[in-house]
Scaffold this motif. Structure first.
Motif, PDB file in Angstrom:
ATOM      1  N   TYR A 206      -7.058  24.184  -0.342  1.00 55.03           N
ATOM      2  CA  TYR A 206      -5.704  23.694  -0.047  1.00 55.03           C
ATOM      3  C   TYR A 206      -5.621  23.286   1.415  1.00 55.03           C
ATOM      4  N   ILE A 207      -5.159  22.061   1.637  1.00 54.92           N
ATOM      5  CA  ILE A 207      -4.981  21.582   3.002  1.00 54.92           C
ATOM      6  C   ILE A 207      -3.687  20.776   3.088  1.00 54.92           C
ATOM      7  N   LYS A 208      -3.235  20.576   4.302  1.00 57.93           N
ATOM      8  CA  LYS A 208      -2.112  19.687   4.544  1.00 57.93           C
ATOM      9  C   LYS A 208      -2.661  18.545   5.381  1.00 57.93           C
ATOM     10  N   TYR A 209      -2.554  17.326   4.841  1.00 58.78           N
ATOM     11  CA  TYR A 209      -3.093  16.161   5.521  1.00 58.78           C
ATOM     12  C   TYR A 209      -2.073  15.040   5.471  1.00 58.78           C
ATOM     13  N   ASN A 210      -1.783  14.480   6.615  1.00 59.99           N
ATOM     14  CA  ASN A 210      -0.855  13.354   6.724  1.00 59.99           C
ATOM     15  C   ASN A 210       0.505  13.674   6.092  1.00 59.99           C
ATOM     16  N   GLY A 211       0.950  14.909   6.265  1.00 60.44           N
ATOM     17  CA  GLY A 211       2.264  15.310   5.778  1.00 60.44           C
ATOM     18  C   GLY A 211       2.305  15.704   4.312  1.00 60.44           C
ATOM     19  N   GLU A 212       1.159  15.677   3.625  1.00 57.63           N
ATOM     20  CA  GLU A 212       1.119  16.028   2.204  1.00 57.63           C
ATOM     21  C   GLU A 212       0.273  17.277   1.994  1.00 57.63           C
ATOM     22  N   ARG A 213       0.685  18.076   1.023  1.00 54.60           N
ATOM     23  CA  ARG A 213      -0.113  19.237   0.633  1.00 54.60           C
ATOM     24  C   ARG A 213      -1.068  18.781  -0.464  1.00 54.60           C
ATOM     25  N   ILE A 214      -2.349  19.117  -0.282  1.00 48.41           N
ATOM     26  CA  ILE A 214      -3.377  18.644  -1.193  1.00 48.41           C
ATOM     27  C   ILE A 214      -4.128  19.834  -1.763  1.00 48.41           C
ATOM     28  N   ALA A 215      -4.226  19.879  -3.096  1.00 48.59           N
ATOM     29  CA  ALA A 215      -4.895  20.975  -3.803  1.00 48.59           C
ATOM     30  C   ALA A 215      -6.401  20.724  -3.876  1.00 48.59           C
ATOM     31  N   PRO A 216      -7.192  21.784  -4.020  1.00 50.11           N
ATOM     32  CA  PRO A 216      -8.639  21.619  -4.173  1.00 50.11           C
ATOM     33  C   PRO A 216      -8.960  20.722  -5.367  1.00 50.11           C
ATOM     34  N   GLY A 217      -9.964  19.853  -5.184  1.00 49.32           N
ATOM     35  CA  GLY A 217     -10.366  18.942  -6.245  1.00 49.32           C
ATOM     36  C   GLY A 217      -9.618  17.633  -6.262  1.00 49.32           C
ATOM     37  N   THR A 218      -8.589  17.496  -5.425  1.00 51.62           N
ATOM     38  CA  THR A 218      -7.796  16.281  -5.382  1.00 51.62           C
ATOM     39  C   THR A 218      -8.466  15.254  -4.473  1.00 51.62           C
ATOM     40  N   GLU A 219      -8.589  14.019  -4.963  1.00 52.67           N
ATOM     41  CA  GLU A 219      -9.151  12.943  -4.150  1.00 52.67           C
ATOM     42  C   GLU A 219      -8.028  12.273  -3.371  1.00 52.67           C
ATOM     43  N   PHE A 220      -8.293  11.972  -2.093  1.00 59.57           N
ATOM     44  CA  PHE A 220      -7.303  11.304  -1.256  1.00 59.57           C
ATOM     45  C   PHE A 220      -8.014  10.464  -0.212  1.00 59.57           C
ATOM     46  N   LEU A 221      -7.254   9.638   0.496  1.00 60.64           N
ATOM     47  CA  LEU A 221      -7.809   8.791   1.552  1.00 60.64           C
ATOM     48  C   LEU A 221      -7.617   9.453   2.907  1.00 60.64           C
ATOM     49  N   ALA A 222      -8.670   9.403   3.724  1.00 62.16           N
ATOM     50  CA  ALA A 222      -8.607   9.964   5.067  1.00 62.16           C
ATOM     51  C   ALA A 222      -9.101   8.933   6.072  1.00 62.16           C
ATOM     52  N   LYS A 223      -8.536   8.966   7.261  1.00 62.24           N
ATOM     53  CA  LYS A 223      -8.929   8.053   8.331  1.00 62.24           C
ATOM     54  C   LYS A 223     -10.291   8.452   8.892  1.00 62.24           C
ATOM     55  N   GLU A 224     -11.017   7.443   9.368  1.00 61.30           N
ATOM     56  CA  GLU A 224     -12.331   7.674   9.959  1.00 61.30           C
ATOM     57  C   GLU A 224     -12.250   8.680  11.110  1.00 61.30           C
ATOM     58  N   SER A 225     -11.191   8.624  11.894  1.00 57.73           N
ATOM     59  CA  SER A 225     -11.047   9.519  13.046  1.00 57.73           C
ATOM     60  C   SER A 225     -10.857  10.984  12.628  1.00 57.73           C
ATOM     61  N   ASP A 226     -10.483  11.236  11.374  1.00 68.20           N
ATOM     62  CA  ASP A 226     -10.270  12.602  10.897  1.00 68.20           C
ATOM     63  C   ASP A 226     -11.466  13.165  10.139  1.00 68.20           C
ATOM     64  N   ILE A 227     -12.429  12.318   9.805  1.00 68.68           N
ATOM     65  CA  ILE A 227     -13.551  12.724   8.961  1.00 68.68           C
ATOM     66  C   ILE A 227     -14.364  13.854   9.577  1.00 68.68           C
ATOM     67  N   GLU A 228     -14.682  13.738  10.860  1.00 68.43           N
ATOM     68  CA  GLU A 228     -15.508  14.754  11.518  1.00 68.43           C
ATOM     69  C   GLU A 228     -14.854  16.132  11.455  1.00 68.43           C
TER      70      GLU A 228
END
Length: 81
Positions: free
Chosen positions: A20-42
């Motif tokens: 479980y994470i919060k990314y870009n203002g959204e709560r995301i459950a394990p196993g969920t696919e989403f888009l992330a910015k290159e600057s956040d990948i590391e």
């Protein structure tokens, strides 16, 4: 107020949440696919929050005049005489 839409020239990546994470203002459950910015990948990799899949074509980064074969200026667009 309408939803936010931020244009970015950053490459976006398909990632899958590993917990479980919060990314870009959204709560995301394990196993969920989403888009992330290159600057956040590391950071996502370092904290083992997400599995990075692949880069996504970002249409916002295209500029007029790029693209090649759409109109090469030859005047030969496949129509017969």
């Amino acid at each position: 107020m309408a939803g936010k839409k931020i244009k970015s020239n950053e490459t976006m990546y398909n990632v899958v949440a590993l917990r479980y994470i919060k990314y870009n203002g959204e709560r995301i459950a394990p196993g969920t696919e989403f888009l992330a910015k290159e600057s956040d990948i590391e950071e996502l990799k370092e904290k083992e929050c997400a599995e990075i899949k692949d880069a996504v074509q970002n249409n916002d980064s295209n500029t007029p005049g790029q693209g090649g074969a759409e109109n090469d200026g030859s005047g030969n667009d496949g129509e017969g005489a």
